[in-house]
Structure formats: C-alpha cells, structure tokens
Motif scaffolding. Sequence first.
Motif, PDB file in Angstrom:
ATOM      1  N   VAL A   1     -11.595   8.909  -5.996  1.00 45.48           N
ATOM      2  CA  VAL A   1     -12.332   9.864  -5.162  1.00 45.48           C
ATOM      3  C   VAL A   1     -12.458   9.323  -3.732  1.00 45.48           C
ATOM      4  O   VAL A   1     -12.205  10.076  -2.775  1.00 45.48           O
ATOM      5  CB  VAL A   1     -13.690  10.234  -5.792  1.00 45.48           C
ATOM      6  N   PRO A   2     -12.814   8.036  -3.520  1.00 44.55           N
ATOM      7  CA  PRO A   2     -12.850   7.551  -2.130  1.00 44.55           C
ATOM      8  C   PRO A   2     -11.481   7.606  -1.436  1.00 44.55           C
ATOM      9  O   PRO A   2     -11.393   7.934  -0.252  1.00 44.55           O
ATOM     10  CB  PRO A   2     -13.335   6.105  -2.263  1.00 44.55           C
ATOM     11  N   GLN A   3     -10.396   7.322  -2.174  1.00 45.50           N
ATOM     12  CA  GLN A   3      -9.067   7.416  -1.577  1.00 45.50           C
ATOM     13  C   GLN A   3      -8.743   8.864  -1.208  1.00 45.50           C
ATOM     14  O   GLN A   3      -8.215   9.137  -0.126  1.00 45.50           O
ATOM     15  CB  GLN A   3      -8.003   6.870  -2.528  1.00 45.50           C
ATOM     16  N   TYR A   4      -9.071   9.798  -2.106  1.00 43.48           N
ATOM     17  CA  TYR A   4      -8.850  11.213  -1.817  1.00 43.48           C
ATOM     18  C   TYR A   4      -9.673  11.634  -0.597  1.00 43.48           C
ATOM     19  O   TYR A   4      -9.174  12.328   0.295  1.00 43.48           O
ATOM     20  CB  TYR A   4      -9.213  12.085  -3.023  1.00 43.48           C
ATOM     21  N   SER A   5     -10.913  11.203  -0.539  1.00 39.33           N
ATOM     22  CA  SER A   5     -11.774  11.546   0.600  1.00 39.33           C
ATOM     23  C   SER A   5     -11.196  10.995   1.894  1.00 39.33           C
ATOM     24  O   SER A   5     -11.211  11.669   2.931  1.00 39.33           O
ATOM     25  CB  SER A   5     -13.189  10.998   0.382  1.00 39.33           C
ATOM     26  N   CYS A   6     -10.672   9.782   1.836  1.00 48.22           N
ATOM     27  CA  CYS A   6     -10.048   9.159   3.001  1.00 48.22           C
ATOM     28  C   CYS A   6      -8.815   9.952   3.426  1.00 48.22           C
ATOM     29  O   CYS A   6      -8.643  10.267   4.614  1.00 48.22           O
ATOM     30  CB  CYS A   6      -9.689   7.716   2.666  1.00 48.22           C
ATOM     31  N   LEU A   7      -7.953  10.300   2.476  1.00 45.62           N
ATOM     32  CA  LEU A   7      -6.758  11.097   2.793  1.00 45.62           C
ATOM     33  C   LEU A   7      -7.153  12.437   3.410  1.00 45.62           C
ATOM     34  O   LEU A   7      -6.548  12.898   4.385  1.00 45.62           O
ATOM     35  CB  LEU A   7      -5.910  11.317   1.541  1.00 45.62           C
ATOM     36  N   GLY A   8      -8.170  13.067   2.826  1.00 45.71           N
ATOM     37  CA  GLY A   8      -8.619  14.364   3.339  1.00 45.71           C
ATOM     38  C   GLY A   8      -9.148  14.271   4.754  1.00 45.71           C
ATOM     39  O   GLY A   8      -8.847  15.127   5.599  1.00 45.71           O
ATOM     40  N   LEU A   9      -9.910  13.238   5.031  1.00 47.39           N
ATOM     41  CA  LEU A   9     -10.452  13.052   6.380  1.00 47.39           C
ATOM     42  C   LEU A   9      -9.326  12.790   7.379  1.00 47.39           C
ATOM     43  O   LEU A   9      -9.320  13.336   8.482  1.00 47.39           O
ATOM     44  CB  LEU A   9     -11.463  11.909   6.369  1.00 47.39           C
ATOM     45  N   LEU A  10      -8.345  11.982   6.971  1.00 45.45           N
ATOM     46  CA  LEU A  10      -7.198  11.730   7.850  1.00 45.45           C
ATOM     47  C   LEU A  10      -6.345  12.982   8.035  1.00 45.45           C
ATOM     48  O   LEU A  10      -5.730  13.157   9.091  1.00 45.45           O
ATOM     49  CB  LEU A  10      -6.340  10.594   7.297  1.00 45.45           C
TER      50      LEU A  10
ATOM     51  N   GLY B   1       2.240   3.405   0.468  1.00 45.44           N
ATOM     52  CA  GLY B   1       2.985   4.179   1.451  1.00 45.44           C
ATOM     53  C   GLY B   1       2.361   5.509   1.811  1.00 45.44           C
ATOM     54  O   GLY B   1       3.051   6.405   2.298  1.00 45.44           O
ATOM     55  N   LEU B   2       1.040   5.649   1.600  1.00 42.45           N
ATOM     56  CA  LEU B   2       0.373   6.924   1.870  1.00 42.45           C
ATOM     57  C   LEU B   2      -0.246   6.990   3.260  1.00 42.45           C
ATOM     58  O   LEU B   2      -0.483   8.083   3.785  1.00 42.45           O
ATOM     59  CB  LEU B   2      -0.682   7.198   0.801  1.00 42.45           C
ATOM     60  N   VAL B   3      -0.547   5.830   3.831  1.00 41.87           N
ATOM     61  CA  VAL B   3      -1.063   5.758   5.195  1.00 41.87           C
ATOM     62  C   VAL B   3      -0.338   4.641   5.924  1.00 41.87           C
ATOM     63  O   VAL B   3       0.252   3.748   5.308  1.00 41.87           O
ATOM     64  CB  VAL B   3      -2.592   5.517   5.267  1.00 41.87           C
ATOM     65  N   THR B   4      -0.420   4.699   7.227  1.00 40.58           N
ATOM     66  CA  THR B   4       0.165   3.650   8.058  1.00 40.58           C
ATOM     67  C   THR B   4      -0.826   3.293   9.153  1.00 40.58           C
ATOM     68  O   THR B   4      -1.570   4.155   9.633  1.00 40.58           O
ATOM     69  CB  THR B   4       1.515   4.102   8.653  1.00 40.58           C
ATOM     70  N   ARG B   5      -0.844   1.999   9.480  1.00 41.34           N
ATOM     71  CA  ARG B   5      -1.667   1.493  10.587  1.00 41.34           C
ATOM     72  C   ARG B   5      -0.810   0.518  11.376  1.00 41.34           C
ATOM     73  O   ARG B   5       0.007  -0.201  10.804  1.00 41.34           O
ATOM     74  CB  ARG B   5      -2.913   0.757  10.066  1.00 41.34           C
ATOM     75  N   PRO B   6      -0.998   0.480  12.693  1.00 44.58           N
ATOM     76  CA  PRO B   6      -0.211  -0.462  13.482  1.00 44.58           C
ATOM     77  C   PRO B   6      -0.614  -1.906  13.171  1.00 44.58           C
ATOM     78  O   PRO B   6      -1.728  -2.163  12.699  1.00 44.58           O
ATOM     79  CB  PRO B   6      -0.552  -0.091  14.929  1.00 44.58           C
TER      80      PRO B   6
ATOM     81  N   ALA C   1       4.450  11.028   2.642  1.00 46.74           N
ATOM     82  CA  ALA C   1       4.060  10.870   1.231  1.00 46.74           C
ATOM     83  C   ALA C   1       2.551  11.048   1.079  1.00 46.74           C
ATOM     84  O   ALA C   1       2.078  11.616   0.091  1.00 46.74           O
ATOM     85  CB  ALA C   1       4.491   9.502   0.705  1.00 46.74           C
ATOM     86  N   GLY C   2       1.795  10.580   2.064  1.00 51.30           N
ATOM     87  CA  GLY C   2       0.339  10.752   2.039  1.00 51.30           C
ATOM     88  C   GLY C   2      -0.056  12.214   2.139  1.00 51.30           C
ATOM     89  O   GLY C   2      -0.976  12.677   1.461  1.00 51.30           O
ATOM     90  N   ARG C   3       0.641  12.957   2.974  1.00 52.17           N
ATOM     91  CA  ARG C   3       0.370  14.401   3.092  1.00 52.17           C
ATOM     92  C   ARG C   3       0.687  15.114   1.778  1.00 52.17           C
ATOM     93  O   ARG C   3      -0.063  15.982   1.335  1.00 52.17           O
ATOM     94  CB  ARG C   3       1.189  15.018   4.220  1.00 52.17           C
ATOM     95  N   ASP C   4       1.810  14.730   1.168  1.00 54.23           N
ATOM     96  CA  ASP C   4       2.181  15.331  -0.123  1.00 54.23           C
ATOM     97  C   ASP C   4       1.121  15.028  -1.182  1.00 54.23           C
ATOM     98  O   ASP C   4       0.732  15.910  -1.949  1.00 54.23           O
ATOM     99  CB  ASP C   4       3.541  14.823  -0.591  1.00 54.23           C
ATOM    100  N   ARG C   5       0.652  13.786  -1.226  1.00 57.58           N
ATOM    101  CA  ARG C   5      -0.363  13.400  -2.211  1.00 57.58           C
ATOM    102  C   ARG C   5      -1.664  14.125  -1.937  1.00 57.58           C
ATOM    103  O   ARG C   5      -2.336  14.585  -2.854  1.00 57.58           O
ATOM    104  CB  ARG C   5      -0.565  11.883  -2.172  1.00 57.58           C
ATOM    105  N   LEU C   6      -2.024  14.259  -0.664  1.00 56.00           N
ATOM    106  CA  LEU C   6      -3.233  14.999  -0.300  1.00 56.00           C
ATOM    107  C   LEU C   6      -3.126  16.450  -0.733  1.00 56.00           C
ATOM    108  O   LEU C   6      -4.076  17.007  -1.291  1.00 56.00           O
ATOM    109  CB  LEU C   6      -3.489  14.909   1.209  1.00 56.00           C
TER     110      LEU C   6
END
Length: 132
Positions: free
Chosen positions: A23-32, A65-70, A86-91
């Motif tokens: 749930v926290p990962q999903y919430s993070c993906l949704g916020l991003l 591979g769902l998010v990227t940071r510099p 891939a992160g957008r697809d998972r979201l």
Amino acid sequence: MKSGPVALRGAMDAALHPLHPTVPQYSCLGLLGQRPGLSGAELARGVFVTRQSMNVVLRGLEERGLVTRPATAPHGRELPTELTSAGRDRLDAASSAVLAIQQVMCAGLTPARQLALLETLALCIRNLSTDS
C-alpha cells in the motif's frame, strides 16, 4: 467486525498482492503519477510515512525499475523521483485493482449518496488543511 481503515487496508493489501506493490508503494506511485519529480521527503509527507520508511519504499521501487532518481541532486540535497514506463504500467494496473475495491465499498450507495460522501470527505480534508 473490522474498523473502516483496517477493512480498507486489508482489502487493498489483498488486491495489490498479485501486483506486488505494498500500500505505501502504491501510494508513492500514485503520488508520483500526479506530481512527478517529488523528493523523498515530499513523498514521505504525502504518503504519511517517515523519511526513513520512504527511503526503503523508494529503494524497493527503484530496484524493480518502477522509479528513477538521479545519482546526484540537481539542487541542494533532494533527489527528484520520476516514474518509469514500467512504473506507470504498474500504477495503472494497481489503480484498476483499487478502483474495484472502491466499487465494492460503494455498492448499494445511490449516486446521490456517493456524491454526498465525496462532498463530506472533501469538507473533512478542507477542515484539516486550513491553517488554524
């Protein structure tokens, strides 16, 4: 009988389990998905977890591979985070699973009662968001 938040969290955990985000990962993906480029600290505030917990969430999402940071911060110390394709697809898949929960949760409510519920929740949010 479970309390509302416990029942909702349990239903979300069960729906998201096959897709592998917590749930926290999903919430993070949704916020991003709504606000790309947020820092870990901003995400932690938005997801209601500590910075340390958010760092664990972000590491897990980054390893998959769902998010990227510099590697280095473009300004100051904060690393902006972005969804990968891939992160957008998972979201998208996770959002469909969560929408199904919402439909079950609201079954039996007329459209008028659903609107009243949304308006009431929006008022609650505004009440908590105003600076006192």
